[in-house]
Design an enzyme around this catalytic site. Structure first.
Site, PDB file in Angstrom:
ATOM      1  N   SER A  44      22.279  -9.124  56.950  1.00 50.38           N
ATOM      2  CA  SER A  44      22.589  -9.406  58.360  1.00 50.38           C
ATOM      3  C   SER A  44      21.326  -9.193  59.175  1.00 50.38           C
ATOM      4  O   SER A  44      20.449  -8.405  58.771  1.00 50.38           O
ATOM      5  CB  SER A  44      23.657  -8.435  58.843  1.00 50.38           C
ATOM      6  OG  SER A  44      23.719  -8.419  60.258  1.00 50.38           O
TER       7      SER A  44
ATOM      8  N   ALA B   7      22.210   0.187  58.232  1.00 52.96           N
ATOM      9  CA  ALA B   7      21.683   0.842  57.014  1.00 52.96           C
ATOM     10  C   ALA B   7      22.166   0.114  55.768  1.00 52.96           C
ATOM     11  O   ALA B   7      21.390  -0.135  54.834  1.00 52.96           O
ATOM     12  CB  ALA B   7      22.120   2.307  56.979  1.00 52.96           C
TER      13      ALA B   7
ATOM     14  N   LYS C  30      23.075  -2.997  55.486  1.00 48.18           N
ATOM     15  CA  LYS C  30      22.520  -4.353  55.380  1.00 48.18           C
ATOM     16  C   LYS C  30      21.017  -4.327  55.065  1.00 48.18           C
ATOM     17  O   LYS C  30      20.506  -5.244  54.409  1.00 48.18           O
ATOM     18  CB  LYS C  30      22.803  -5.133  56.666  1.00 48.18           C
ATOM     19  CG  LYS C  30      24.293  -5.381  56.895  1.00 48.18           C
ATOM     20  CD  LYS C  30      24.886  -6.213  55.780  1.00 48.18           C
ATOM     21  CE  LYS C  30      26.362  -6.474  55.945  1.00 48.18           C
ATOM     22  NZ  LYS C  30      26.932  -7.300  54.871  1.00 48.18           N
TER      23      LYS C  30
ATOM     24  N   TYR D 150      26.293   0.172  59.567  1.00 48.33           N
ATOM     25  CA  TYR D 150      26.220  -1.243  59.143  1.00 48.33           C
ATOM     26  C   TYR D 150      24.767  -1.667  58.939  1.00 48.33           C
ATOM     27  O   TYR D 150      24.428  -2.303  57.928  1.00 48.33           O
ATOM     28  CB  TYR D 150      26.895  -2.086  60.224  1.00 48.33           C
ATOM     29  CG  TYR D 150      27.052  -3.552  59.902  1.00 48.33           C
ATOM     30  CD1 TYR D 150      28.071  -4.004  59.066  1.00 48.33           C
ATOM     31  CD2 TYR D 150      26.207  -4.498  60.474  1.00 48.33           C
ATOM     32  CE1 TYR D 150      28.223  -5.356  58.795  1.00 48.33           C
ATOM     33  CE2 TYR D 150      26.359  -5.849  60.209  1.00 48.33           C
ATOM     34  CZ  TYR D 150      27.367  -6.275  59.365  1.00 48.33           C
ATOM     35  OH  TYR D 150      27.521  -7.623  59.095  1.00 48.33           O
TER      36      TYR D 150
ATOM     37  N   SER E 240      38.110 -14.726  50.630  1.00 46.08           N
ATOM     38  CA  SER E 240      39.375 -15.209  51.210  1.00 46.08           C
ATOM     39  C   SER E 240      39.267 -15.568  52.685  1.00 46.08           C
ATOM     40  O   SER E 240      40.088 -16.306  53.212  1.00 46.08           O
ATOM     41  CB  SER E 240      40.458 -14.124  51.042  1.00 46.08           C
ATOM     42  OG  SER E 240      40.046 -12.926  51.680  1.00 46.08           O
ATOM     43  N   ARG E 241      38.265 -15.027  53.356  1.00 46.81           N
ATOM     44  CA  ARG E 241      38.155 -15.265  54.807  1.00 46.81           C
ATOM     45  C   ARG E 241      36.679 -15.458  55.191  1.00 46.81           C
ATOM     46  O   ARG E 241      35.764 -15.102  54.450  1.00 46.81           O
ATOM     47  CB  ARG E 241      38.710 -14.072  55.602  1.00 46.81           C
ATOM     48  CG  ARG E 241      40.211 -13.922  55.487  1.00 46.81           C
ATOM     49  CD  ARG E 241      40.775 -12.953  56.502  1.00 46.81           C
ATOM     50  NE  ARG E 241      40.411 -11.570  56.239  1.00 46.81           N
ATOM     51  CZ  ARG E 241      39.666 -10.811  57.063  1.00 46.81           C
ATOM     52  NH1 ARG E 241      39.214 -11.305  58.197  1.00 46.81           N
ATOM     53  NH2 ARG E 241      39.383  -9.561  56.743  1.00 46.81           N
TER      54      ARG E 241
HETATM   55  P1  NDP Z   1      35.434 -11.312  57.504  1.00 51.88           P
HETATM   56  O1  NDP Z   1      35.893 -10.066  58.159  1.00 51.88           O
HETATM   57  O2  NDP Z   1      35.816 -12.631  58.091  1.00 51.88           O
HETATM   58  O3  NDP Z   1      35.913 -11.330  55.955  1.00 51.88           O
HETATM   59  C1  NDP Z   1      35.644 -10.208  55.166  1.00 51.88           C
HETATM   60  C2  NDP Z   1      36.062 -10.486  53.731  1.00 51.88           C
HETATM   61  O4  NDP Z   1      35.684  -9.369  52.924  1.00 51.88           O
HETATM   62  C3  NDP Z   1      37.555 -10.672  53.552  1.00 51.88           C
HETATM   63  O5  NDP Z   1      37.793 -11.612  52.525  1.00 51.88           O
HETATM   64  C4  NDP Z   1      38.013  -9.289  53.101  1.00 51.88           C
HETATM   65  O6  NDP Z   1      39.241  -9.289  52.356  1.00 51.88           O
HETATM   66  C5  NDP Z   1      36.841  -8.884  52.226  1.00 51.88           C
HETATM   67  N1  NDP Z   1      36.721  -7.431  52.054  1.00 51.88           N
HETATM   68  C6  NDP Z   1      36.478  -6.488  53.002  1.00 51.88           C
HETATM   69  N2  NDP Z   1      36.440  -5.260  52.456  1.00 51.88           N
HETATM   70  C7  NDP Z   1      36.639  -5.421  51.121  1.00 51.88           C
HETATM   71  C8  NDP Z   1      36.707  -4.533  50.006  1.00 51.88           C
HETATM   72  N3  NDP Z   1      36.542  -3.203  50.156  1.00 51.88           N
HETATM   73  N4  NDP Z   1      36.942  -5.053  48.774  1.00 51.88           N
HETATM   74  C9  NDP Z   1      37.106  -6.397  48.609  1.00 51.88           C
HETATM   75  N5  NDP Z   1      37.051  -7.288  49.619  1.00 51.88           N
HETATM   76  C10 NDP Z   1      36.828  -6.811  50.859  1.00 51.88           C
HETATM   77  O7  NDP Z   1      33.855 -11.174  57.394  1.00 51.88           O
HETATM   78  P2  NDP Z   1      32.703 -12.285  57.574  1.00 51.88           P
HETATM   79  O8  NDP Z   1      33.044 -13.479  56.774  1.00 51.88           O
HETATM   80  O9  NDP Z   1      32.394 -12.409  58.996  1.00 51.88           O
HETATM   81  O10 NDP Z   1      31.473 -11.544  56.885  1.00 51.88           O
HETATM   82  C11 NDP Z   1      31.128 -11.792  55.529  1.00 51.88           C
HETATM   83  C12 NDP Z   1      29.851 -11.057  55.225  1.00 51.88           C
HETATM   84  O11 NDP Z   1      28.814 -11.543  56.085  1.00 51.88           O
HETATM   85  C13 NDP Z   1      29.943  -9.553  55.468  1.00 51.88           C
HETATM   86  O12 NDP Z   1      29.210  -8.876  54.484  1.00 51.88           O
HETATM   87  C14 NDP Z   1      29.296  -9.387  56.827  1.00 51.88           C
HETATM   88  O13 NDP Z   1      28.758  -8.108  56.992  1.00 51.88           O
HETATM   89  C15 NDP Z   1      28.222 -10.468  56.781  1.00 51.88           C
HETATM   90  N6  NDP Z   1      27.794 -10.901  58.072  1.00 51.88           N
HETATM   91  C16 NDP Z   1      28.679 -11.440  58.982  1.00 51.88           C
HETATM   92  C17 NDP Z   1      28.233 -11.820  60.245  1.00 51.88           C
HETATM   93  C18 NDP Z   1      29.142 -12.397  61.280  1.00 51.88           C
HETATM   94  O14 NDP Z   1      28.679 -12.604  62.423  1.00 51.88           O
HETATM   95  N7  NDP Z   1      30.385 -12.707  60.969  1.00 51.88           N
HETATM   96  C19 NDP Z   1      26.831 -11.671  60.638  1.00 51.88           C
HETATM   97  C20 NDP Z   1      25.992 -11.110  59.597  1.00 51.88           C
HETATM   98  C21 NDP Z   1      26.470 -10.752  58.380  1.00 51.88           C
HETATM   99  P3  NDP Z   1      40.660  -9.003  53.132  1.00 51.88           P
HETATM  100  O15 NDP Z   1      40.820 -10.077  54.146  1.00 51.88           O
HETATM  101  O16 NDP Z   1      41.675  -9.063  52.046  1.00 51.88           O
HETATM  102  O17 NDP Z   1      40.510  -7.657  53.762  1.00 51.88           O
END
Ligand code: NDP
Length: 246
Positions: A141, A156, A158, A154, A13-14
Site C-alpha cells: 500500500s 508497518a 505494508k 497498517y 472474495s471481495r
Molecule cells: P476488502 O476489505 O474489500 O476485502 C478484504 C478481503 O480479505 C476479503 O475477501 C476478506 O474476506 C479477506 N480477509 C480479511 N481478513 C482475512 C483473514 N484473516 N483471512 C482470510 N481472508 C481475510 O479489501 P480490499 O480489496 O480493499 O484490499 C485488498 C488488499 O489491498 C488489502 O491487503 C489492502 O490492505 C490492500 N490495499 C487496499 C487499498 C484500498 O484503498 N482499498 C489501498 C492499498 C492497499 P471476508 O470478506 O470473508 O472477511
C-alpha cells in the site's frame, strides 16, 4: 496455447482480490479463492465464475493461521492443479493513532496483513520451487511506502510486505520464480467505504488524478505482473495510486 494454471488469491472474495480473480479468470486461470467470513460474497463470485465455465474453488480460512494456509494450498493443488500465480490480497485495517492503539488492534493487523501474507507466500512457494515455475504478487500500500498517520499498524505491515517481497525475489529468482508487490493508493472498495466525507475530500486533494482508483485498475496491474509480459520484472513495487506518492 496451453492453460496458464491455477491462481490462488487470498482475500479473493471481495474488493481487489475479487477483481483480480475475475481478471485472471479472463486470462484462462483456474481460480482458488480464500476468504475469512463472508460466505455470501465468496459463493456469489464462485457462481459467476462457474457460469462462465471457469474452474474454481472457495476456501474459508484465517490467513494468520499457517497450517490453515498450507491446507488451502494443498487442497487447491489437489483439486485444481499446479498453482502458477499466488496473489496475497487478504488485509484489514484497525486505524487509530499509535498513542491510542490497543494491543489487540496492533496485533490483529500484523497477524493478518504481514504474517498472513508471509504464510501465503511460503506455502505457495514450496510447490513452485519444486516445479521451478510460478509468480507471487503481494498487496502492499502507499501507506507502507509513505507511512500514514493513524495507520501505524497498517503502515508497518505494508512496509514489511515490501521487505518480504524483495527478499523473496532474491531467494526465489534462481528457481525462475518472480515476486512483486503492488502498492495501491485509495481504491474504491469496502475498505475505503468507511471513510468520512471529510477524509475522502482531504485525500482526494492529494491525488493528482483527482479520483479514487478502482479494484479493476489494480487487477489489471496484477494480471500484467502475473503474465509473461512481466517476465523480467521481479522485486518491483508497482504503485497504482493516481500519483498520490509524488
Ligand atoms: P476488502 O476489505 O474489500 O476485502 C478484504 C478481503 O480479505 C476479503 O475477501 C476478506 O474476506 C479477506 N480477509 C480479511 N481478513 C482475512 C483473514 N484473516 N483471512 C482470510 N481472508 C481475510 O479489501 P480490499 O480489496 O480493499 O484490499 C485488498 C488488499 O489491498 C488489502 O491487503 C489492502 O490492505 C490492500 N490495499 C487496499 C487499498 C484500498 O484503498 N482499498 C489501498 C492499498 C492497499 P471476508 O470478506 O470473508 O472477511
Amino acid at each position: 496455447m496451453s492453460a496458464p494454471g491455477t491462481a490462488l488469491i487470498s482475500g479473493g472474495s471481495r474488493g481487489i482480490g475479487r477483481a483480480a480473480a475475475l481478471r485472471l479468470a479472463d486470462d484462462g486461470y483456474d481460480i482458488s479463492i480464500g476468504y475469512r467470513s463472508d460466505e455470501e460474497a465468496a459463493a456469489q463470485l464462485a457462481k459467476r465464475l462457474d457460469e462462465s465455465g471457469v474452474r474454481c474453488l472457495t476456501h474459508r480460512l484465517d490467513v494468520a493461521d499457517p497450517q490453515a494456509v498450507r491446507d488451502w494450498v494443498g487442497r487447491t493443488e489437489g483439486e485444481l492443479g499446479p498453482i502458477t500465480v499466488a496473489v496475497a490480497s487478504a488485509g484489514i485495517t484497525r486505524d487509530r493513532p499509535m498513542l491510542m492503539m490497543s494491543d489487540q488492534d496492533w496485533q490483529e493487523v500484523i497477524d493478518t496483513n504481514l504474517d498472513g501474507v508471509a504464510h501465503v507466500c511460503r506455502a505457495a512457494l514450496f510447490p513452485m520451487v519444486k516445479r521451478k515455475a510460478g509468480t507471487i504478487i503481494t498487496l502492499s500500500s502507499v501507506s507502507g511506502v509513505l507511512g500514514n498517520p493513524g495507520q501505524g499498524n497498517y503502515s508497518a505491515s505494508k512496509a514489511g510486505i515490501i521487505g518480504l517481497t524483495r527478499a523473496l525475489a532474491k531467494e526465489a529468482g534462481r528457481f525462475g520464480i518472480r515476486a512483486n508487490a503492488v502498492a495501491p493508493g485509495m481504491i474504491e472498495t469496502d475498505m475505503t467505504a468507511v471513510l468520512t466525507a471529510d477524509q475522502r475530500d482531504r485525500t482526494l486533494g492529494a491525488v493528482p488524478l483527482g479520483r479514487f482508483g478502482t479494484a479493476e485498475e489494480v487487477a489489471e496491474a496484477i494480471a500484467f505482473l502475473a503474465s509473461d509480459r512481466a517476465a523480467y520484472i521481479t522485486g518491483a513495487v508497482l504503485q497504482i495510486d493516481g500519483g498520490i506518492v509524488l
